[in-house]
Design an enzyme around this catalytic site. Structure first.
Site, PDB file in Angstrom:
ATOM      1  CD  GLU A 149     -26.662  -4.346  52.916  1.00 53.81           C
ATOM      2  OE1 GLU A 149     -27.348  -3.456  52.362  1.00 53.81           O
ATOM      3  OE2 GLU A 149     -26.612  -4.493  54.151  1.00 53.81           O
ATOM      4  CG  HIS A 175     -20.860  -4.560  52.479  1.00 59.63           C
ATOM      5  ND1 HIS A 175     -20.454  -3.551  53.340  1.00 59.63           N
ATOM      6  CD2 HIS A 175     -21.705  -5.331  53.205  1.00 59.63           C
ATOM      7  CE1 HIS A 175     -21.041  -3.721  54.516  1.00 59.63           C
ATOM      8  NE2 HIS A 175     -21.796  -4.800  54.473  1.00 59.63           N
ATOM      9  CG  HIS A 205     -19.253  -6.847  58.125  1.00 58.79           C
ATOM     10  ND1 HIS A 205     -20.175  -7.714  58.659  1.00 58.79           N
ATOM     11  CD2 HIS A 205     -19.941  -6.067  57.246  1.00 58.79           C
ATOM     12  CE1 HIS A 205     -21.377  -7.473  58.111  1.00 58.79           C
ATOM     13  NE2 HIS A 205     -21.249  -6.490  57.254  1.00 58.79           N
ATOM     14  CD  GLU A 234      -0.185   1.448  50.274  1.00 63.53           C
ATOM     15  OE1 GLU A 234      -0.225   0.676  51.238  1.00 63.53           O
ATOM     16  OE2 GLU A 234      -0.146   1.067  49.096  1.00 63.53           O
ATOM     17  CG  HIS A 245     -22.968  -2.327  58.477  1.00 60.34           C
ATOM     18  ND1 HIS A 245     -24.295  -2.507  58.188  1.00 60.34           N
ATOM     19  CD2 HIS A 245     -22.339  -3.343  57.842  1.00 60.34           C
ATOM     20  CE1 HIS A 245     -24.455  -3.580  57.429  1.00 60.34           C
ATOM     21  NE2 HIS A 245     -23.282  -4.093  57.196  1.00 60.34           N
TER      22      HIS A 245
HETATM   23  O1  2HA Z   1     -24.654  -9.812  53.842  1.00 58.38           O
HETATM   24  O2  2HA Z   1     -23.118  -7.708  55.327  1.00 58.38           O
HETATM   25  O3  2HA Z   1     -24.864  -5.770  55.357  1.00 58.38           O
HETATM   26  C1  2HA Z   1     -24.679  -9.445  55.168  1.00 58.38           C
HETATM   27  C2  2HA Z   1     -24.279  -8.038  55.299  1.00 58.38           C
HETATM   28  C3  2HA Z   1     -25.359  -7.055  55.382  1.00 58.38           C
HETATM   29 ZN    ZN Z   2     -22.769  -5.742  56.080  1.00 62.77          ZN
END
Ligand code: 2HA
Ligand code: ZN
Length: 273
Positions: free
Chosen positions: A116, A140, A142, A170, A211
């Site tokens: 990414e 990023h 999950h 908040e 995702h």
């Molecule tokens: O690094 O999260 O989107 C693995 C991920 C890909």
């Molecule tokens: Zn990811």
């Protein structure tokens, strides 16, 4: 100074471990990048090896030319960063055109930056411009509940923003510009990087349907706190929906009152009846 002893590296490691404990980083899921300041890179300069080859980023980020980024390795696990930083994260230097990078520290044994990296760098590029250089972090993860919501709410920024704001008082203060939503796309390339960075012009939180979540922040604490706040709100919404839905809520006028008191601007497009 040894790279591992630099404050920005210690802060990075703390976040990766805290985030692992949150349950947002199964296997190699998620990634974090930090745009290293000039003062910070000066302190570790003698530890960097500049003789590696430049490789294409896959996107062009001219306003990031010659900058250094601390970034997660491709296939590396967030939970392992604390055990062996040099193997799991690395410092990438961008070339003078903003089109190639080379690894100058870490990512041992030929490891590469996260798949990414294009999304991170295009978002850094947009945020550097938008904040006059203040934004340093793109993160990023999950996030379980935000992902779950992308299966039941319309994939619309207006709906996600309003629903998340309503779940915790908040929220509109922490992310007053709202949240963006990218429909499902193949991860790891230039196309999703472009869509994400476009939304980063308006938002600090961008949800990738089915995702995960991208956030931007000036510091590691602010980026982590933003992720945590949005995900907490999503968790409440999942519980509310599971209990049969809202019976009462925070109204559009309540938000207008909050905005006045907390000196934030809440776009009217999110305050529909
Ligand atoms: O690094 O999260 O989107 C693995 C991920 C890909
Ligand atoms: Zn990811």
């Amino acid at each position: 100074m040894k790279v591992e002893n630099a404050k920005f590296v210690k802060d990075y490691i703390k976040i990766t471990y805290d985030a692992w404990l949150k349950g947002w980083h199964e296997r190699n899921g998620g990634n974090l990048s930090y745009r290293i300041g000039e003062d910070e890179i000066k302190d570790v300069k003698d530890q960097l090896s500049e003789n590696s080859e430049f490789v294409p980023i896959g996107v062009s980020v001219s306003n990031l030319a010659n900058e250094y980024f601390l970034v997660t390795g491709s296939g590396k696990y967030m939970r392992n960063v604390i055990l062996d930083p040099e193997a799991n994260i690395g410092i990438a230097k961008i070339d003078d055109k903003g089109e190639n990078y080379k690894i100058v520290w870490g990512l041992l044994n030929g490891a590469k930056p996260t798949s990414e990296f294009p999304s991170h760098l295009m978002s850094h590029s947009v945020k550097k411009e938008a904040t006059g250089g203040k934004n340093k972090v793109i993160y990023h993860s999950h996030t379980t509940n935000l992902i779950a919501l992308t299966f039941v709410l319309p994939l619309d920024s207006k709906v996600f923003t309003r629903e998340l704001w309503e779940m915790a008082t908040e929220c509109p203060v922490v992310f007053p510009s709202g949240v963006g939503v990218v429909p499902w796309m193949v991860p790891g390339g230039a196309a999703i990087a472009r869509e994400t960075s476009k939304l980063m012009e308006e938002f600090d939180v961008v949800i990738w349907a089915h995702h995960g979540t991208f956030v931007a922040g000036e510091t590691m604490d602010l980026a982590f706190g933003l992720m945590d706040t949005a995900e907490k709100s999503a968790e409440i919404l999942v519980k509310v929906l599971s209990m049969g839905g809202k019976k009462q809520t925070i109204t559009a006028d309540n938000f207008r009152d909050l905005a006045k008191e907390f000196h934030v601007t809440l776009p009217e497009k999110f305050l529909y009846e």
